[in-house]
Scaffold this motif. Sequence first.
Motif, short mmCIF file in Angstrom:
data_model
loop_
_atom_site.label_atom_id
_atom_site.label_comp_id
_atom_site.label_asym_id
_atom_site.label_seq_id
_atom_site.Cartn_x
_atom_site.Cartn_y
_atom_site.Cartn_z
N GLU A 89 0.83 -1.20 0.00
CA GLU A 89 0.00 0.00 0.00
C GLU A 89 0.87 1.25 0.00
OE1 GLU A 89 -3.30 1.91 2.82
OE2 GLU A 89 -3.46 -0.24 2.50
N SER A 90 1.97 1.22 0.72
CA SER A 90 2.85 2.39 0.75
C SER A 90 3.55 2.54 -0.60
CB SER A 90 3.85 2.29 1.88
OG SER A 90 4.79 1.27 1.62
N THR A 91 3.84 1.45 -1.25
CA THR A 91 4.45 1.50 -2.58
C THR A 91 3.46 2.10 -3.56
OG1 THR A 91 5.71 -0.48 -2.06
CG2 THR A 91 5.56 0.13 -4.36
N GLN A 142 1.05 4.17 -2.75
CA GLN A 142 0.94 5.60 -2.39
C GLN A 142 2.13 6.38 -2.95
OE1 GLN A 142 0.52 5.62 1.88
NE2 GLN A 142 -1.72 5.58 1.75
N VAL A 143 3.31 5.80 -2.84
CA VAL A 143 4.51 6.45 -3.38
C VAL A 143 4.38 6.59 -4.89
CG1 VAL A 143 7.00 6.16 -3.75
CG2 VAL A 143 6.02 5.74 -1.49
N ALA A 144 3.86 5.54 -5.55
CA ALA A 144 3.68 5.58 -7.00
C ALA A 144 2.67 6.66 -7.37
CB ALA A 144 3.23 4.22 -7.51
N HIS A 145 1.57 6.77 -6.55
CA HIS A 145 0.57 7.82 -6.82
C HIS A 145 1.19 9.21 -6.64
CE1 HIS A 145 -3.22 5.82 -7.62
NE2 HIS A 145 -2.95 4.91 -6.64
N ILE A 146 1.99 9.35 -5.62
CA ILE A 146 2.65 10.64 -5.37
C ILE A 146 3.60 10.95 -6.53
CG2 ILE A 146 4.31 11.83 -3.90
CD1 ILE A 146 3.00 10.37 -1.51
N GLU A 147 4.38 9.95 -6.94
CA GLU A 147 5.30 10.15 -8.07
C GLU A 147 4.53 10.46 -9.35
OE1 GLU A 147 7.77 6.67 -8.23
OE2 GLU A 147 8.99 7.32 -6.51
N ASP A 175 1.49 11.85 -9.48
CA ASP A 175 0.96 13.22 -9.33
C ASP A 175 2.06 14.25 -9.58
OD1 ASP A 175 -1.59 12.33 -8.82
OD2 ASP A 175 -1.41 12.48 -6.62
N THR A 176 3.26 13.95 -9.06
CA THR A 176 4.39 14.86 -9.25
C THR A 176 4.74 14.94 -10.74
OG1 THR A 176 5.25 14.29 -7.07
CG2 THR A 176 6.78 15.29 -8.61
#
Length: 120
Positions: free
Chosen positions: A2-4, A6-11, A13-14
């Motif tokens: 799940e954190s991976t 979330q990190v992928a979603h953040i990346e 979005d970035t």
Amino acid sequence: LESTVQVAHIELDTARFKLTEEASTMTKLKNELDELAAERANIRMDSRAIERQLSEEVLRHQQTQQDREQLRADLVSLQTVQGQCDDLQRKVSDLNVELNGLRSSAARDSADLGAARSQV
């Protein structure tokens, strides 16, 4: 996991944000390029107008020069004609003097003829 995600979603979005910024920058650059192209077209039109004005001015100058040359030639012709008129005036004056002399001589001859008739 799940954190991976979330990190992928953040990346993601970035990356979207950066792409949006780059697209915005590209749009601004495209607009500036269009403005520069429009300015260049205006400069070309202005340049052509200036070239036309210069060409017209050159033609006017050439016409003025031709007119001046024609006026100079006309002045020389007029001076020549004036000289011929002066010569003719002197000849007329000389002929008047001669005519007056002939009239005086004719008057004397007529008087002499009249005197000779009266003696006859």
